[in-house]
Write a protein that holds these residues in place. Structure first.
Motif, short mmCIF file in Angstrom:
data_model
loop_
_atom_site.label_atom_id
_atom_site.label_comp_id
_atom_site.label_asym_id
_atom_site.label_seq_id
_atom_site.Cartn_x
_atom_site.Cartn_y
_atom_site.Cartn_z
N ALA A 187 34.89 40.72 53.64
CA ALA A 187 35.89 41.09 52.63
C ALA A 187 36.34 39.86 51.85
CB ALA A 187 37.09 41.74 53.31
N LEU A 188 36.42 38.72 52.55
CA LEU A 188 36.78 37.47 51.86
C LEU A 188 35.67 37.05 50.91
CD1 LEU A 188 38.76 35.06 51.58
CD2 LEU A 188 37.49 33.93 53.40
N ASN A 189 34.42 37.20 51.34
CA ASN A 189 33.29 36.87 50.47
C ASN A 189 33.37 37.68 49.18
OD1 ASN A 189 32.43 35.24 52.50
ND2 ASN A 189 30.71 36.54 53.14
N ALA A 190 33.80 38.95 49.33
CA ALA A 190 33.91 39.80 48.14
C ALA A 190 35.00 39.28 47.21
CB ALA A 190 34.22 41.23 48.56
N THR A 191 36.00 38.62 47.77
CA THR A 191 37.07 38.05 46.94
C THR A 191 36.54 36.83 46.18
OG1 THR A 191 38.53 38.70 48.76
CG2 THR A 191 39.50 37.41 46.99
N TYR A 192 35.76 36.01 46.88
CA TYR A 192 35.12 34.86 46.20
C TYR A 192 34.15 35.34 45.12
CZ TYR A 192 36.60 31.08 49.41
OH TYR A 192 37.31 30.15 50.10
N ASP A 193 33.52 36.49 45.40
CA ASP A 193 32.47 37.01 44.51
C ASP A 193 32.96 37.19 43.08
OD1 ASP A 193 29.87 38.32 44.02
OD2 ASP A 193 31.13 40.07 43.70
N VAL A 194 34.24 37.56 42.92
CA VAL A 194 34.78 37.79 41.57
C VAL A 194 34.71 36.50 40.75
CG1 VAL A 194 36.86 38.42 40.30
CG2 VAL A 194 36.21 39.70 42.34
N LEU A 195 34.88 35.35 41.42
CA LEU A 195 34.80 34.08 40.72
C LEU A 195 33.43 33.86 40.08
CD1 LEU A 195 36.42 31.63 43.32
CD2 LEU A 195 37.47 32.48 41.24
N ALA A 217 32.07 37.96 33.85
CA ALA A 217 33.34 38.30 33.21
C ALA A 217 34.38 37.21 33.45
CB ALA A 217 33.85 39.64 33.74
N PHE A 218 34.38 36.64 34.65
CA PHE A 218 35.35 35.59 34.97
C PHE A 218 35.07 34.33 34.16
CE2 PHE A 218 37.21 32.14 37.41
CZ PHE A 218 38.44 32.65 37.77
N GLN A 219 33.81 33.91 34.12
CA GLN A 219 33.45 32.71 33.34
C GLN A 219 33.75 32.92 31.87
OE1 GLN A 219 32.79 30.72 35.63
NE2 GLN A 219 32.24 32.31 37.07
N SER A 220 33.35 34.09 31.40
CA SER A 220 33.52 34.39 29.99
C SER A 220 34.99 34.34 29.60
CB SER A 220 32.89 35.76 29.73
OG SER A 220 33.52 36.41 28.69
N TRP A 253 42.34 40.33 31.82
CA TRP A 253 43.33 41.01 32.66
C TRP A 253 42.62 41.69 33.83
CZ3 TRP A 253 48.70 41.93 32.25
CH2 TRP A 253 49.19 43.00 32.97
N GLU A 254 41.57 42.45 33.51
CA GLU A 254 40.91 43.27 34.53
C GLU A 254 40.19 42.46 35.59
OE1 GLU A 254 38.59 45.95 32.15
OE2 GLU A 254 40.26 47.37 31.94
N ILE A 255 39.49 41.40 35.16
CA ILE A 255 38.69 40.65 36.14
C ILE A 255 39.61 39.94 37.14
CG2 ILE A 255 38.37 38.51 34.80
CD1 ILE A 255 35.73 40.23 37.01
N ASN A 256 40.76 39.46 36.65
CA ASN A 256 41.65 38.78 37.57
C ASN A 256 42.33 39.77 38.52
OD1 ASN A 256 41.70 35.76 37.13
ND2 ASN A 256 41.85 36.51 35.03
N TYR A 257 42.66 40.95 38.02
CA TYR A 257 43.23 41.96 38.92
C TYR A 257 42.19 42.46 39.93
CZ TYR A 257 47.98 42.33 37.37
OH TYR A 257 49.31 42.05 37.15
N LYS A 258 40.93 42.43 39.54
CA LYS A 258 39.88 42.81 40.47
C LYS A 258 39.88 41.82 41.65
CE LYS A 258 35.01 44.11 40.22
NZ LYS A 258 33.89 44.27 39.28
N GLY A 259 39.99 40.54 41.33
CA GLY A 259 40.07 39.53 42.38
C GLY A 259 41.30 39.71 43.25
N ILE A 260 42.42 40.02 42.61
CA ILE A 260 43.66 40.21 43.36
C ILE A 260 43.53 41.39 44.32
CG2 ILE A 260 46.07 40.98 43.09
CD1 ILE A 260 46.04 39.25 40.45
N ALA A 304 46.39 33.53 44.68
CA ALA A 304 47.22 32.68 43.85
C ALA A 304 46.47 32.23 42.60
CB ALA A 304 47.69 31.47 44.64
N LEU A 305 45.18 31.92 42.78
CA LEU A 305 44.38 31.47 41.64
C LEU A 305 44.27 32.57 40.58
CD1 LEU A 305 42.47 29.33 40.37
CD2 LEU A 305 40.61 30.34 41.68
N TYR A 306 44.03 33.81 41.04
CA TYR A 306 43.91 34.92 40.09
C TYR A 306 45.26 35.20 39.40
CZ TYR A 306 39.35 35.90 42.26
OH TYR A 306 38.07 35.81 42.71
N TYR A 307 46.33 35.17 40.17
CA TYR A 307 47.65 35.41 39.54
C TYR A 307 48.00 34.29 38.58
CZ TYR A 307 49.37 39.60 41.90
OH TYR A 307 49.56 40.90 42.30
N PHE A 308 47.61 33.07 38.92
CA PHE A 308 47.92 31.94 38.04
C PHE A 308 47.19 32.09 36.70
CE2 PHE A 308 47.11 27.33 36.87
CZ PHE A 308 48.37 27.14 36.33
#
Lengths: 557, 308
Positions: free
Chosen positions: A44-52, A56-59, A102-109, A147-151
């Motif tokens: 589950a943690l790997n899936a959280t890193y995966d969003v990075l 969409a995140f880079q873009s 907005w969406e990609i960061n909330y996905k990470g959260i 915290a990174l996604y919320y920031f």
């Protein structure tokens, strides 16, 4: 008789049918039973890193952090496209890129919340201290990532809705929290992560977010809450964390957490249990017991300004950004990209934005002579940019279009190139030790310690000077002069790392910088920046619409 | 059935909007609620690029979703907001629409100053806001720069940080020019006039930090050491002939101006006062504006005297 038999026959059939439907499917994972082992939590943690790693995140990062600011010219700056409207600050609230960020960061959260909310479902098979520590480190990393996604959200949109850790279908609409509350939430996650994580992960564990990463991000979060010259206590707090990180001043867990002030009525043992420190009653033998007075992980000398690889071999300045410099001594947190191992060629989830999109003939963003002169002047770091038909460090003749200049920070050396075109052969640096030192310098200047600020500022410059045996250093002066020099060094050191826009905004001079930039360019990009409005972007219109106005729009939109 | 379908006509929509206020400030958000009845709603806010009258000349409207639209204006003026409500049927062959409009006045009455700064050689020195009216710039007479100590002129450019771009600044009645140097030896009257015509008066005072022009003790002349970081702090470190009684020295000093006063603790000092220099002594300077006795600036000089 016949009818009775028929009826009973029908009843038997129905009953059989019901039993069949009521059978529990065994072996399926549900969110109720999934998170019961450390392996499942790890996935589950790997899936959280995966969003990075997503495109969409880079873009979202380069579009907002770089393309809107004054260090690049965009290929797409026409007012007909969403990108063009974004960088001209002439967008509507329905702009595609605003919504995607907005969406990609909330996905990470959301994914981080899955780890955090379910961590207590984990059952350990041993009573070893190490078993608790493993779970604690998973939780700590999830907190860092959240915290990174919320920031990312708070610096783009201002105060945002804080999602509940466990979502309920009846409570999907969450109003926005205030700016201060959102920052407080981020700070709490980071301060807790610092005490839960080791100072630095190395060798096979490299890439995991460490206490160093959490402390560096905490410093940034504190810096973004303060304004230059405002005398805010955040500068004081930033200087304290800086002293702990850079100078090695000891810091106790209670000072890091601000315990007990920020933990009304919660006793220390409950905090320990929530954060997966081994419960006191289960401690045996030599198991350590962490008290409020226990020291936070030692960060002094865990990272270095010098250009050394993960194995302490000397590397060049630009190699810090290549495969040779992955997890180097100056790198605190990176997004780890790995080539797909499955032989597929159409996996676009691996940072193609970095590898093939930006360092190419039709790069979305590029610099020119005027920009490069403005950023670097005579600083040696300008030699790590490259023009059309010049030779890269591994002697490749670049083909990027006449007049264009790209940063070697975006370049992937031939030997590091991935097999598949949509992959990326190197990691993206997110937090660097130079940032920690320069944030510390800025805080020292803000709290009236100019001489110490200059020492920190020059500590980075003197490492740069080793590249060309230069002896040019920054010069002592009053508050304003030192501040300008620190900002200049930040601009040079972090140029093209996709953070420029947010830096000039938090320095309170975005209008001034963008107006100067606009007047040098025929399309006047930046002239429409409205002070007091465009420092934050609008909440995506769909969020306002779907919540029927509960999620309120930012002022000026 | 088929015939009925061919004859299908759009129903007449009604266009109606409600806006909480019809007078806004620049960059203030307004929420437009659509309260009519229609399938498609478009609002032309009336500013540049969104003018209904110019809809055939590439001006566009904004689509309203869920009967809600927020908007703000960047420049002051009066705008005609037009709402177009449309219903259509029969694959767009039957279109009926209705419009309504509202006038919105956008005013800019900003007369606020965020920051004022002047340049002292290479440093940007920010003025201190003393109250709603008075701003004070404290400048050093000299600055330490590398190994030299160049003097700071009182004739400097002044920079104003003002939230609104349409607000005008006047200094002593004349238009403010960002590139002219102003003589800061005198107090300046600053007037801000907003686009709306409202105005606010400010005073910009400038004072030099107090310091010794000369300082002599037991026949030896002391020399001021400055720090590049803090303009309000100096040191004098000097040696006097051996055998001098440090407990009873009477330093002779001169100051730059008559509005400078110097104290040890809270006791005013004049040249020739007897002072005990066994330990370093901190002189505190208070310079008061000649135009306004309530405005003053403080600085410190630490004097250390030892015997050879």
């Amino acid at each position: 008789m016949i009818s009775v038999m028929a009826l009973s026959g029908a009843m038997i059939t129905l009953t059989g049918c019901n039993d069949f439907l009521d059978q529990e499917v065994l072996g399926n994972n549900t969110d109720e039973n999934f998170y019961d082992t450390k392996y499942k939590l790890q996935s589950a943690l790997n899936a959280t890193y995966d969003v990075l790693q997503t495109d969409a995140f880079q873009s979202a990062d380069w579009r907002f952090g770089e393309a809107t600011a004054d260090n690049v010219i965009g290929t797409d700056e026409g007012l007909a496209s969403d990108q063009g409207q974004l960088v001209h600050f002439r967008f509507t609230t329905s702009n595609r890129w605003i919504k995607e960020r907005w969406e990609i960061n909330y996905k990470g959260i959301h994914r981080a919340n899955q780890v955090i909310a379910n961590i207590d479902r984990c059952r350990l098979s041993t009573n070893d201290y190490a078993a608790y520590r493993e779970i604690r480190e998973i939780l700590g990393q999830a907190k860092f990532l959240r915290a990174l996604y919320y920031f990312n959200l708070v610096k783009t949109f201002g105060g945002v809705p804080i999602r509940p850790e466990v979502e309920e279908v009846s409570k999907l609409v969450v109003p926005r929290s205030s700016l201060a509350d959102t920052y407080a939430y981020i700070e709490k996650d980071l301060r807790e992560a610092i005490i839960m994580l080791p100072n630095r992960y190395t060798s096979a564990q490299s890439g995991k977010a460490s206490a160093g990463a959490a402390a560096a991000l905490l410093m940034k979060v504190l810096m973004y809450q303060a304004r230059p010259g405002d005398g805010s206590e955040k500068w004081q707090q930033l200087a304290e964390i800086g002293e702990y990180f850079v100078k090695g001043k000891s810091m106790q867990m209670k000072d890091m957490l601000c315990y007990p002030e920020r933990y009304k009525d919660t006793d220390w043992e409950s905090i320990r249990k929530r954060l997966w420190f081994k419960p006191q009653e289960l401690n045996v033998g030599t198991d350590p017991y962490e008290t409020p007075e226990t020291e936070c992980p030692v960060l002094l000398n865990a990272y270095s300004l010098r250009y050394l690889s993960a194995y302490n071999a000397p590397i060049t300045y630009d190699q810090q950004f290549y495969l040779d410099g992955e997890f180097c001594q100056g790198s605190i947190f990176e997004i780890v990209f790995k080539e797909s191992g499955d032989g597929t060629t159409d996996d676009v989830n691996e940072g193609s934005n970095i590898y093939s999109r930006l360092f190419s003939r039709d790069s979305d963003i590029f610099a020119d002579d005027q920009i490069i002169n403005n950023i670097y002047g005579s600083d040696i770091r300008r030699s790590f940019t490259i023009g059309h038909h010049q030779f890269t460090p591994d002697m490749e003749n670049t083909d990027i279009g006449a007049g264009r200049i790209l940063s070697l920070k975006w370049y992937t050396p031939i030997k590091d190139r991935p097999v598949y075109t949509d992959d990326n052969g190197k990691n993206r640096r997110i937090l660097r030790y130079a940032d920690v030192v320069l944030m510390y310098a800025e805080a020292l200047n803000e709290i009236g310690k100019g001489a110490e600020a200059l020492e920190q500022l020059n500590s980075n410059k003197s490492v740069v000077n080793q590249i060309n045996n230069s002896s040019t250093l920054y010069i002592g002066g009053g508050y304003g002069y030192l501040r300008d020099q620190i900002w200049k060094e930040r601009e040079i050191e972090f140029a093209f790392e996709w953070d420029r826009f947010f830096d000039i905004v938090r320095q309170g001079r975005a209008k001034q910088v963008l107006t100067t930039f606009a007047n040098l360019h025929s399309n006047k990009r930046g002239l429409y920046f409205r002070e007091g409005v465009n420092e934050v972007f609008p909440i995506p219109q769909t969020e306002v619409d779907l919540s029927n106005g509960v999620v309120t729009q930012n002022p000026g939109y | 059935m088929l015939t009925a379908c061919d004859d299908e006509k759009a129903t007449q929509p009604t266009s109606a909007i409600s806006i909480e206020k019809n007078m806004l400030e620049v960059n203030e958000s307004m929420t437009i609620h659509f309260v009519g009845n229609a399938d498609n709603v478009v609002v032309y806010p009336g500013d540049s690029g969104h003018d209904y009258e110019l809809r055939n000349e590439s001006n566009t409207g904004l689509v309203v979703n869920k009967n809600l639209l927020t908007y703000s204006y960047t420049t002051p003026g009066t705008y005609k907001v037009v709402c177009v409500a449309t219903n259509h049927a029969d694959e767009g062959k039957s279109i009926l629409s209705d419009t309504c409009s509202v006038y919105i006045k956008v005013i800019d009455d900003c007369t606020e100053i965020e920051k004022i700064s002047v340049t002292a050689l290479y440093d940007e020195v920010f003025a201190e806001k003393l109250n709603e009216m008075d701003w004070l710039v404290a400048l050093p007479r000299k600055i330490k720069y590398k190994t030299s100590t160049p003097s700071v002129s009182l004739s400097q450019k002044v920079k104003f940080y003002i939230p609104s771009t349409s607000t005008k600044v006047y200094i002593d009645g004349a238009d403010y020019n960002a590139n002219s140097k102003y003589n800061l030896a005198q107090t300046h009257a600053v007037k801000l006039v907003s686009n709306e015509g409202t105005s606010q008066d400010y005073s910009l005072y400038t004072l030099n930090y107090g310091e010794f022009k000369t300082f002599k003790a037991a026949g030896v002349t002391g020399k001021i050491t400055r720090t590049e970081y803090d303009y309000s702090y100096y040191e004098i470190n000097m040696e006097v002939p051996s055998g001098t009684d440090l407990t009873r020295l009477a330093p002779d000093f001169t100051l730059y101006a008559s509005n400078e006063k110097v104290y040890i603790d809270n006791v005013e000092q004049t040249s020739g006062n007897v002072v005990d220099f066994t330990n370093p002594v901190k002189y505190r300077f208070v310079v008061t504006s000649t135009d306004n006795p309530e405005i003053s600036v403080e600085s410190t000089c630490k004097v250390t005297i030892s015997c050879k």
